[in-house]
Enzyme design. Structure first.
Site, short mmCIF file in Angstrom:
data_model
loop_
_atom_site.label_atom_id
_atom_site.label_comp_id
_atom_site.label_asym_id
_atom_site.label_seq_id
_atom_site.Cartn_x
_atom_site.Cartn_y
_atom_site.Cartn_z
N GLY A 62 0.77 -1.27 0.16
CA GLY A 62 -0.10 -0.10 -0.07
C GLY A 62 0.71 1.27 -0.02
CB ALA A 93 16.17 10.63 0.60
CB THR A 98 3.03 0.70 5.84
OG1 THR A 98 1.78 0.47 6.26
CG2 THR A 98 3.95 0.40 7.14
CB ILE A 99 -0.77 4.75 6.58
CG1 ILE A 99 -1.91 3.61 6.22
CG2 ILE A 99 -0.42 5.57 5.48
CD1 ILE A 99 -3.16 3.92 5.77
NE ARG A 154 -13.93 17.14 18.85
CZ ARG A 154 -13.86 16.22 19.83
NH1 ARG A 154 -14.75 16.24 20.80
NH2 ARG A 154 -12.96 15.51 19.85
NE ARG A 158 -27.53 12.62 13.18
CZ ARG A 158 -27.47 13.27 11.95
NH1 ARG A 158 -26.37 14.02 11.31
NH2 ARG A 158 -28.55 13.32 11.33
O1 F6P Z 1 -1.33 -1.53 4.65
C1 F6P Z 1 -1.86 -0.29 4.38
C2 F6P Z 1 -3.37 -0.47 4.06
O2 F6P Z 1 -3.78 1.08 3.80
C3 F6P Z 1 -4.10 -0.93 5.45
O3 F6P Z 1 -4.08 -0.24 6.36
C4 F6P Z 1 -5.46 -1.42 4.50
O4 F6P Z 1 -5.98 -2.48 5.29
C5 F6P Z 1 -4.83 -1.80 3.33
O5 F6P Z 1 -3.52 -1.15 3.03
C6 F6P Z 1 -5.91 -1.90 2.12
O6 F6P Z 1 -5.33 -2.34 1.05
P1 F6P Z 1 -5.60 -2.21 -0.65
O7 F6P Z 1 -4.81 -1.01 -0.95
O8 F6P Z 1 -5.07 -3.32 -1.46
O9 F6P Z 1 -7.05 -2.03 -0.54
#
Ligand code: F6P
Length: 320
Positions: A11, A22, A125-126, A154, A162
C-alpha cells in the site's frame, strides 16, 4: 557497489516520494547509478526499470502517493515470477535494492537477499505495524488526516447530538486509531489487539450524555471483529443515541506528507543507500527514539510488536 535500484511496494504511503528522492540523490552523490523500478515487484518482473537522474526526482518531495507506483504482486510469490525478477536485476546489473514498503515487502526482500541481492528496507506504510521501528513513513500524515476529519465530524455531531463511529485503517494494528483517537478526544478507541466490550462502549456514551455532552466519537480500526454498521446499530439500540458511521478508507492514505514523514523518509532512505555503498549485508532501516537504526533483515522480520496499553488508558482517563 556501482548500481542500485529503488522500488515502492504494498500500500502506498505519504512520504514515499521523499524517500525515493533521497535514495536517488544520495546514490548519485555517492557515485552510484540509481535505477527506479516501477510498480513494485510486479514491475521488476516485467523489467519496468529506468535510470534516474537528479532532476527526475525534482518537485516530488511534497507529493503523496509514489511516482514509481506500487503493486501487491502475487506473481513475485511464484517460482517463475521470482526467477524473472532475479534475471531482471542481473540484466540491469543491479547489485543492491532499496525497498520502500511494508511487512510483505520485507518478506519479498528477504527472499531476494537469500538469492544474493543486498536489500535495504525503508519502512513505508501508514499502518505503523513494523515491530523493528518506532514509526514508519506515512503514519504521521495518516494520523493528521484522520484527526482533521474527526474535528469536522465533531462539529456536525454536536449540532445534531449524535454519536459517530469513525472507521480508520489498520487490519492488524490499531496505531492509527490509537494516535488519532487520543489526539482527537475520542471517548472510545477500538483496536484489533483488544476485544470489544460493548457494555463499556454504551456506558461511556450514557455517562457522557448525563453530564451534558452533545456528541460522542468512537474511533474504530478496520480490523476490529465487529463491523462498523453493526456497532452503530448496537449503540443506537443500547443508548437511544442516533449513531452514524464514517469510513475514512483511502482518504487517509493520500495527501502531502507532514514534515515528520518527510524527515523520516529522507533520513531512513539516506541511511539505506549509505549502507549499500558500504557493502553492508541486508538490513531494515528504521527509527528508535530519534536515532536512525538498522537491523539485520531477518531479525527485523522476526521481531514482535507489543501494544502500548498506556495509550488506551490515557484516552480513557482524558475522556471521562
Ligand atoms: O497496509 C496499508 C493499508 O492501507 C491497510 O491499512 C489497509 O488495510 C490496506 O492497506 C488496504 O489495502 P489495498 O490498498 O490493497 O486495498
Amino acid at each position: 557497489m556501482k548500481t542500485i535500484g529503488v522500488l515502492t511496494s504494498g500500500g502506498d504511503s505519504p512520504g514515499m516520494n521523499a524517500a525515493i528522492r533521497a535514495c536517488v540523490r544520495t546514490g548519485i552523490y555517492m557515485g552510484m547509478k540509481v535505477h527506479g523500478i516501477e510498480r513494485g515487484f510486479e514491475g521488476l518482473i516485467e523489467g519496468e526499470i529506468k535510470e534516474m537522474d537528479v532532476s527526475s526526482v525534482s518537485d516530488i518531495l511534497h507529493r503523496g502517493g509514489t511516482v514509481l507506483r506500487t503493486a501487491r504482486s502475487d506473481r513475485f510469490l511464484t517460482e517463475e515470477g521470482f526467477k524473472r525478477a532475479l534475471n531482471m536485476l542481473e540484466n540491469f546489473a543491479i547489485e543492491g535494492l532499496v525497498i520502500i514498503g511494508d511487512d510483505g515487502s520485507m518478506i519479498g526482500g528477504q527472499r531476494l537477499s537469500e538469492a544474493g541481492i543486498t536489500v535495504m528496507i525503508v519502512p513505508g506504510t501508514i499502518d505503523n505495524d513494523l515491530a523493528y521501528t518506532d514509526f514508519s513513513v506515512g503514519f504521521d500524515t495518516a494520523v493528521n488526516t484522520v484527526l482533521s476529519s474527526i474535528s469536522n465530524i465533531r462539529d456536525t455531531s454536536s449540532s445534531h447530538e449524535r454519536s459517530t463511529v469513525i472507521e480508520v485503517m489498520g487490519r492488524q494494528c490499531g496505531d492509527i486509531a490509537l494516535y488519532s483517537g487520543v489526539t482527537g478526544g475520542a471517548e472510545t478507541i477500538l483496536i484489533p489487539e483488544v476485544p470489544v466490550d460493548i457494555n463499556r462502549v454504551a456506558r461511556k456514551i450514557i455517562q457522557g450524555r448525563n453530564r451534558g455532552k452533545l456528541h460522542n466519537i468512537i474511533v474504530k480500526a478496520e480490523g476490529v471483529e465487529i463491523r462498523s454498521q453493526e456497532l452503530a446499530e448496537i449503540i443506537k439500540e443500547r443508548t437511544g443515541v442516533d449513531t452514524k458511521i464514517v469510513v475514512l478508507s483511502y482518504v487517509q492514505r493520500g495527501g502531502s506528507p507532514t514534515a515528520r514523514d518527510r524527515l523520516l523518509a529522507s533520513r531512513t532512505a539516506f541511511k539505506a543507500v549509505e549502507l549499500l555503498k558500504e557493502d553492508s549485508t541486508s538490513k531494515a532501516v528504521g527509527i528508535n527514539g530519534n536515532e536512525i537504526v538498522a537491523y539485520d533483515l531477518l531479525d527485523a522480520i522476526r521481531m514482535k510488536r507489543d501494544l502500548d496499553k498506556t495509550f488506551l488508558e490515557l484516552a480513557d482517563i482524558l475522556s471521562i
